[in-house]
Design a protein around this motif. Structure first.
Motif, PDB file in Angstrom:
ATOM      1  N   ALA A 374       0.846  -1.207   0.000  1.00  0.00           N
ATOM      2  CA  ALA A 374       0.000   0.000   0.000  1.00  0.00           C
ATOM      3  C   ALA A 374       0.878   1.253   0.000  1.00  0.00           C
ATOM      4  N   LYS A 375       1.968   1.188   0.803  1.00  0.00           N
ATOM      5  CA  LYS A 375       2.852   2.355   0.896  1.00  0.00           C
ATOM      6  C   LYS A 375       3.507   2.654  -0.455  1.00  0.00           C
ATOM      7  N   TYR A 376       4.022   1.601  -1.120  1.00  0.00           N
ATOM      8  CA  TYR A 376       4.717   1.823  -2.396  1.00  0.00           C
ATOM      9  C   TYR A 376       3.744   2.226  -3.496  1.00  0.00           C
ATOM     10  N   GLU A 377       2.524   1.731  -3.421  1.00  0.00           N
ATOM     11  CA  GLU A 377       1.523   2.126  -4.421  1.00  0.00           C
ATOM     12  C   GLU A 377       1.251   3.620  -4.324  1.00  0.00           C
ATOM     13  N   GLN A 378       1.161   4.058  -3.064  1.00  0.00           N
ATOM     14  CA  GLN A 378       0.908   5.487  -2.855  1.00  0.00           C
ATOM     15  C   GLN A 378       2.105   6.311  -3.328  1.00  0.00           C
ATOM     16  N   GLN A 379       3.306   5.814  -2.978  1.00  0.00           N
ATOM     17  CA  GLN A 379       4.536   6.518  -3.406  1.00  0.00           C
ATOM     18  C   GLN A 379       4.588   6.631  -4.917  1.00  0.00           C
ATOM     19  N   LEU A 380       4.237   5.522  -5.570  1.00  0.00           N
ATOM     20  CA  LEU A 380       4.295   5.472  -7.031  1.00  0.00           C
ATOM     21  C   LEU A 380       3.334   6.491  -7.640  1.00  0.00           C
ATOM     22  N   ALA A 381       2.134   6.560  -7.087  1.00  0.00           N
ATOM     23  CA  ALA A 381       1.136   7.517  -7.596  1.00  0.00           C
ATOM     24  C   ALA A 381       1.670   8.941  -7.437  1.00  0.00           C
ATOM     25  N   GLU A 382       2.308   9.204  -6.257  1.00  0.00           N
ATOM     26  CA  GLU A 382       2.842  10.549  -6.022  1.00  0.00           C
ATOM     27  C   GLU A 382       3.988  10.860  -6.987  1.00  0.00           C
ATOM     28  N   LEU A 383       4.867   9.858  -7.203  1.00  0.00           N
ATOM     29  CA  LEU A 383       6.002  10.067  -8.113  1.00  0.00           C
ATOM     30  C   LEU A 383       5.516  10.368  -9.527  1.00  0.00           C
ATOM     31  N   ARG A 384       4.491   9.621  -9.945  1.00  0.00           N
ATOM     32  CA  ARG A 384       3.965   9.820 -11.303  1.00  0.00           C
ATOM     33  C   ARG A 384       3.321  11.200 -11.424  1.00  0.00           C
ATOM     34  N   ALA A 385       2.629  11.606 -10.358  1.00  0.00           N
ATOM     35  CA  ALA A 385       1.931  12.900 -10.386  1.00  0.00           C
ATOM     36  C   ALA A 385       2.927  14.050 -10.429  1.00  0.00           C
TER      37      ALA A 385
END
Ligand code: NAD
Length: 480
Positions: A374-385
């Motif tokens: 869950a943490k990395y999914e959120q990180q990934l979304a933030e990085l992409r944004a």
């Protein structure tokens, strides 16, 4: 000694200081844990709570070290020496954990909710509450099996909860005191002093062993007028006791029991339980009535009502009456986000404390991965944004893939132990690629050290060791 005491005080004081826990975070998923037994406790101990809002619900607010419960029935151990408050574990967690002493009554696997009720009878008891979950760890254990035999619930004592051990102790002393009362008829003394145990599994065998010790070590001194009349009978439906142990250890147990004058009635099945006698069918299919003073019922376990209800809600996949079916990752078949561990499940393993505690530890590792994912999914979304560099995104994807990789549960059997009385224990140990079966004093030492080291806290270890020393020096307390 001063250094050791200082270190001990330091440890206990720092553990007692209020923890600086993270508060509930509504963005994190809710993880509800049902139970406070072996499965739930080992899970909670290992769980990293950072990524979850954890709620624990159990009708008793403590963990009970069940292997030592038979010792409480005769006062070898004090009840409080083998329990540990659930909050002892949760108060040290990273994020605050809610612990409710309540009985879960219903799980709705479609709406993903749990309904639970405050069972206390104080004024202002909270009644029934329903809360949603994202994940549910179902570790409710099971209840005593009676096979629907009439009179068991009314007249027999079980040996599962701490209150059961207390009830047995009271009833035992009542029988002895009444037998010792003046002018009791002889056959009434014999009945009152007849302690019958039904079920020759480890629970029944260990209880009979403890009772024998109480007779030899203490009753003979304190109640010389009736002690000689005490008889212990173990009734078992199968051809021998302890079917899960090796042949050699079964023989060792049976011969120790014979020496200790514990009557073992095998191929004998209890059919009916009356207020002061049991009706049995013996090996020759003859019906007999056996009078008793105390009756201890230890014929194993069966699913709880809440589990049976859950099974019926998932009846297309939950087809085992014995318990809940889970996959190799302990995920409940037919439900989303639900995991089940311990005696409430039907797996290829025996329903033992050892299996439940290993499953709990394993499940905590699964939740560690779920949390990371869950943490990395959120990180990934933030990085992409934020249009981060491809390297950074790639690095996070790698971590995410690692977190998504799960290994199935694997049980590692450490052996079986049982206390059989007169300072003897039996040990079935899978060592050096073979089975080592040992009985006697050495096994007893092993039994003691294995159980003490498995106790969860320094406090419990200290209390148990002190109780053993106390009994050695002063004998057991025979007051009711
Ligand atoms: P169990 O299921 O192991 O044994 C119950 C026994 O009762 C069976 O042998 C059965 O044949 C007998 N029985 C059933 N109905 C009967 C009747 N009407 N009349 C006479 N006999 C009858 O139960 P348990 O001892 O409570 O153990 C439950 C589980 O917990 C088992 O998996 C056991 O291995 C585990 N356990 C292990 C230990 C240990 O390793 N020291 C201690 C306690 C429990």
């Amino acid at each position: 000694l001063l250094t050791a005491t200082g270190a001990f005080l330091y440890v206990t004081q720092t553990q007692n200081s209020p923890p600086e826990q993270l508060p509930t975070d509504t963005k994190k998923p809710t993880l509800v844990v049902l139970g406070s037994g072996w499965g739930a406790t080992s899970f909670l101990k290992q769980l990293d709570t950072e990524e979850f809002n954890v709620v624990v619900i159990s009708p008793r607010n403590y963990f009970l070290f069940t292997p030592l419960l038979p010792s409480v029935t005769v006062g070898t151990l004090e009840p409080r020496s083998i329990i540990q408050p659930t909050r002892y574990i949760t108060r040290h967690k990273k994020r605050k954990v809610d612990v409710y002493e309540a009985e879960a009554q219903e799980v709705d696997p479609v709406k993903k909710t749990v309904t639970f009720q405050d069972l206390s009878d104080v004024r202002g008891a909270a009644g029934s509450v329903t809360i949603p979950y994202d994940y549910l760890v179902y570790a409710v254990g099971c209840e005593n099996q009676t096979f629907g035999i009439k009179g068991v619930n009314e007249h027999a004592c079980f040996l599962k909860e701490l209150s059961d051990a207390d009830k047995i102790r009271t009833k035992l002393m009542d029988c002895i005191e009444t037998a010792a009362f003046r002018d009791q008829p002889q056959d009434e003394i014999d009945r009152l002093m007849h302690m019958v145990v039904v079920g020759g599994g480890p629970t029944g065998v260990e209880y009979a062993g403890e009772l024998h010790d109480f007779l030899i070590d203490d009753l003979k001194k304190w109640y010389p007028e009736v002690a000689e009349r005490l008889r212990i009978t173990l009734i078992e439906a199968l051809p021998n006791v302890l079917p899960a142990f090796s042949k050699q250890l079964i023989q060792y147990t049976e011969s120790t029991f014979a020496e200790n004058k514990i009557d073992v009635l095998t191929r004998t099945m209890v059919k009916d339980v009356k207020e002061s006698s049991v009706v049995v069918q013996d090996a020759n299919k003859q019906m007999k009535e056996i009078p008793y003073g105390l009756l201890v019922w230890a014929t194993g376990n069966t699913s709880r009502q809440i589990t049976r209800d859950l099974m019926s809600k998932l009846s297309s996949v939950q087809t085992q009456r014995r318990g809940l079916l889970v996959d190799d990752y302990l995920s409940l078949l037919g439900a989303d986000g639900v995991y089940a561990v311990g005696d409430c499940t039907a797996t290829s393993y025996a329903p033992t404390a050892q299996v439940a505690s290993q499953q709990g530890i394993y499940l905590a590792s699964i939740f560690q991965k779920l949390g990371q994912k869950a943490k990395y999914e959120q990180q990934l979304a933030e990085l992409r944004a934020t249009n981060a560099s491809p390297e950074e995104i790639e690095g996070t994807i790698k971590k995410l893939n690692r977190a998504a990789k799960l290994t199935p549960f694997h049980y590692s059997h450490q052996g079986s132990l049982a206390y059989i009385g007169s300072e003897k224990a039996i040990a079935d140990l899978p060592l050096f690629n073979g089975n080592v079966a040992s009985g006697g004093g050495a096994a007893m030492l092993f039994w003691r050290s294995a159980y003490v080291s498995t106790l969860y806290s320094v406090r419990n270890r200290t209390l148990v060791l002190a109780d053993w020393a106390k009994v050695k020096i002063f004998g057991r307390d025979v007051s009711r």
